[in-house]
Design a protein around this motif. Structure first.
Motif, PDB file in Angstrom:
ATOM      1  N   VAL A 138      -8.819  -0.208  -8.977  1.00 10.94           N
ATOM      2  CA  VAL A 138      -8.820  -1.683  -8.026  1.00 10.94           C
ATOM      3  C   VAL A 138      -8.049  -1.350  -6.817  1.00 10.94           C
ATOM      4  N   ALA A 139      -7.602  -1.987  -5.589  1.00 11.07           N
ATOM      5  CA  ALA A 139      -7.654  -1.560  -4.158  1.00 11.07           C
ATOM      6  C   ALA A 139      -6.208  -2.294  -3.527  1.00 11.07           C
ATOM      7  N   GLY A 140      -5.101  -2.018  -3.227  1.00 13.65           N
ATOM      8  CA  GLY A 140      -4.139  -2.651  -2.431  1.00 13.65           C
ATOM      9  C   GLY A 140      -4.711  -2.073  -1.243  1.00 13.65           C
ATOM     10  N   GLY A 141      -3.372  -2.881  -0.188  1.00 15.10           N
ATOM     11  CA  GLY A 141      -3.727  -3.180   1.315  1.00 15.10           C
ATOM     12  C   GLY A 141      -2.752  -1.904   2.168  1.00 15.10           C
ATOM     13  N   PHE A 142      -2.936  -1.969   2.960  1.00 14.32           N
ATOM     14  CA  PHE A 142      -1.930  -1.330   4.219  1.00 14.32           C
ATOM     15  C   PHE A 142      -0.544  -1.755   3.728  1.00 14.32           C
ATOM     16  N   HIS A 143      -0.142  -0.833   3.415  1.00 12.25           N
ATOM     17  CA  HIS A 143       1.631  -1.182   3.155  1.00 12.25           C
ATOM     18  C   HIS A 143       2.001  -3.175   2.940  1.00 12.25           C
ATOM     19  N   GLY A 144       1.184  -2.977   1.471  1.00 12.18           N
ATOM     20  CA  GLY A 144       1.430  -4.449   1.045  1.00 12.18           C
ATOM     21  C   GLY A 144      -0.009  -4.488  -0.095  1.00 12.18           C
ATOM     22  N   LEU A 145       0.840  -5.849  -0.333  1.00 11.20           N
ATOM     23  CA  LEU A 145      -0.521  -6.571  -1.034  1.00 11.20           C
ATOM     24  C   LEU A 145      -1.108  -7.780  -0.809  1.00 11.20           C
ATOM     25  N   ASP A 146      -2.069  -7.700  -0.641  1.00 11.86           N
ATOM     26  CA  ASP A 146      -2.742  -9.556  -0.435  1.00 11.86           C
ATOM     27  C   ASP A 146      -3.311 -10.435  -1.591  1.00 11.86           C
ATOM     28  N   ALA A 147      -3.421 -11.303  -1.183  1.00  9.42           N
ATOM     29  CA  ALA A 147      -3.975 -12.153  -2.548  1.00  9.42           C
ATOM     30  C   ALA A 147      -5.311 -11.355  -3.299  1.00  9.42           C
ATOM     31  N   HIS A 148      -5.706 -11.191  -2.309  1.00 13.45           N
ATOM     32  CA  HIS A 148      -6.753 -10.514  -3.111  1.00 13.45           C
ATOM     33  C   HIS A 148      -6.475  -9.251  -3.817  1.00 13.45           C
ATOM     34  N   ALA A 149      -5.514  -8.691  -3.851  1.00 12.99           N
ATOM     35  CA  ALA A 149      -5.173  -7.417  -4.958  1.00 12.99           C
ATOM     36  C   ALA A 149      -4.232  -7.669  -6.005  1.00 12.99           C
ATOM     37  N   ARG A 150      -2.881  -8.824  -5.460  1.00 18.69           N
ATOM     38  CA  ARG A 150      -2.671  -9.516  -6.822  1.00 18.69           C
ATOM     39  C   ARG A 150      -3.421 -10.375  -7.645  1.00 18.69           C
ATOM     40  N   TRP A 151      -4.716 -11.079  -7.051  1.00 19.46           N
ATOM     41  CA  TRP A 151      -5.349 -11.557  -7.995  1.00 19.46           C
ATOM     42  C   TRP A 151      -6.448 -10.398  -9.201  1.00 19.46           C
TER      43      TRP A 151
END
Length: 310
Positions: A138-151
């Motif tokens: 899976v993958a995170g975002g730049f310095h955080g987690l968006d809704a897609h990453a949490r899903w």
């Protein structure tokens, strides 16, 4: 039926003992396709075979392919490539950032159930190939987690609980590790030693590296330097800092070949770069013994899990 467990690395040719993995490229790609990399698809079976042969000639014995669902994995080609090359291969399930997919595919996955897909590819096989995945990417975002990453991470945690599979995480430019661990390990209860954090080399924040290793996660330094990444020349310092703090057993190395032009058979660094250039620099910094463990024992532990079979 009572669940059974057995500690093994799940390769495309079957489960093996962790100590049999050998010298391992812990993060790479034989096949990959993304709209973000037009014209640079890794799609040639012949070039994949040549790349594996070059890696084998350099001393490599296994490759963990992190290509997830929907990005041109060609799982059906992997068993023959592994058999012919003599290189053990591990395939992945999982899902990358939303930018790598069409809205139609993401909508279908939301409707069908992402965790169910992951479990099916881990327990039964990828499509009609019969090849069972050995990890969830899976993958995170730049310095955080968006809704897609949490899903995707919610589904990954559910699939981990059902199968025992390790979870590997693409950290965007090496950032966001604390958020990933808070979510996967804190909120969802995934054991930290079942989480592999990728691309920490792209953000040479030694404090972040130490905190991740102290939490129990595996930290991966994967991919040769690009013009805007402090990968190769900062990597020995980062590894030495982790080793000095007692976390040498948490370090993984990978090549992360993502474009056709980066293959060694096309004149790029490719898979052999890990053993031809990265390993000698690492051995000079931390010694031959630790360099060997990082390439053999560590990936065996990271990807060798207690698989759960119903």
């Amino acid at each position: 039926m009572t669940a059974e467990t057995g500690r093994a690395v799940r390769t495309v040719l079957g489960d093996i003992a962790p100590e049999d993995l050998g010298v391992c490229d812990a993060h790479d790609h034989l096949f990959l396709r993304s709209p973000r990399l037009p014209g640079q698809e890794l799609d040639s079976t012949e070039e994949a075979a040549a790349e594996l042969a070059a890696f084998r000639a350099a001393g490599g014995q296994s490759v963990v392919q992190w290509t997830p669902h929907g990005m041109g994995r060609h799982a059906e080609r992997l068993p023959a490539l592994s058999d012919t090359s003599g290189v053990r291969l591990v395939a992945a399930t999982g899902l990358h950032q939303a930018a790598h997919y069409t809205p139609e595919l993401l909508g279908r996955l939301r409707s069908d159930g992402l965790a169910a897909l992951f479990v099916r590819e881990l327990a039964e096989g990828i499509g009609e190939s019969g090849v069972r995945a050995g990890l969830i990417k899976v993958a995170g975002g730049f310095h955080g987690l968006d809704a897609h990453a949490r899903w995707t991470m919610t589904a990954a945690a559910e699939a981990h609980r059902a199968t025992g599979a390790p979870i590997s995480v693409h950290l965007e430019l090496g950032t966001g590790a604390p958020d990933v661990l808070d979510l996967l390990c804190g909120e969802f209860g995934v054991p930290p030693h079942r989480v592999i954090l990728g691309h920490l080399n792209r953000s040479p924040d030694l404090t972040c590296h130490l905190q991740a290793a102290e939490a129990g996660a595996y930290v991966a330094f994967d991919g040769p330097s690009r013009t805007h990444h402090a990968t190769d020349w900062r990597m020995p310092d980062a590894v030495r800092a982790l080793a000095d703090a007692g976390h040498g057993d948490r370090i993984l190395l990978g090549g992360d070949t993502t474009t056709a032009g980066a293959r060694s058979v096309r004149g790029g660094p490719g898979m052999p770069h890990l053993l031809r250039r990265v390993r000698p620099r690492l051995a000079h910094a931390v010694g031959e013994e630790l360099a060997d463990r990082i390439l053999t024992a560590n990936p065996g532990r990271a990807f060798g899990v207690e698989w759960v079979t119903a």
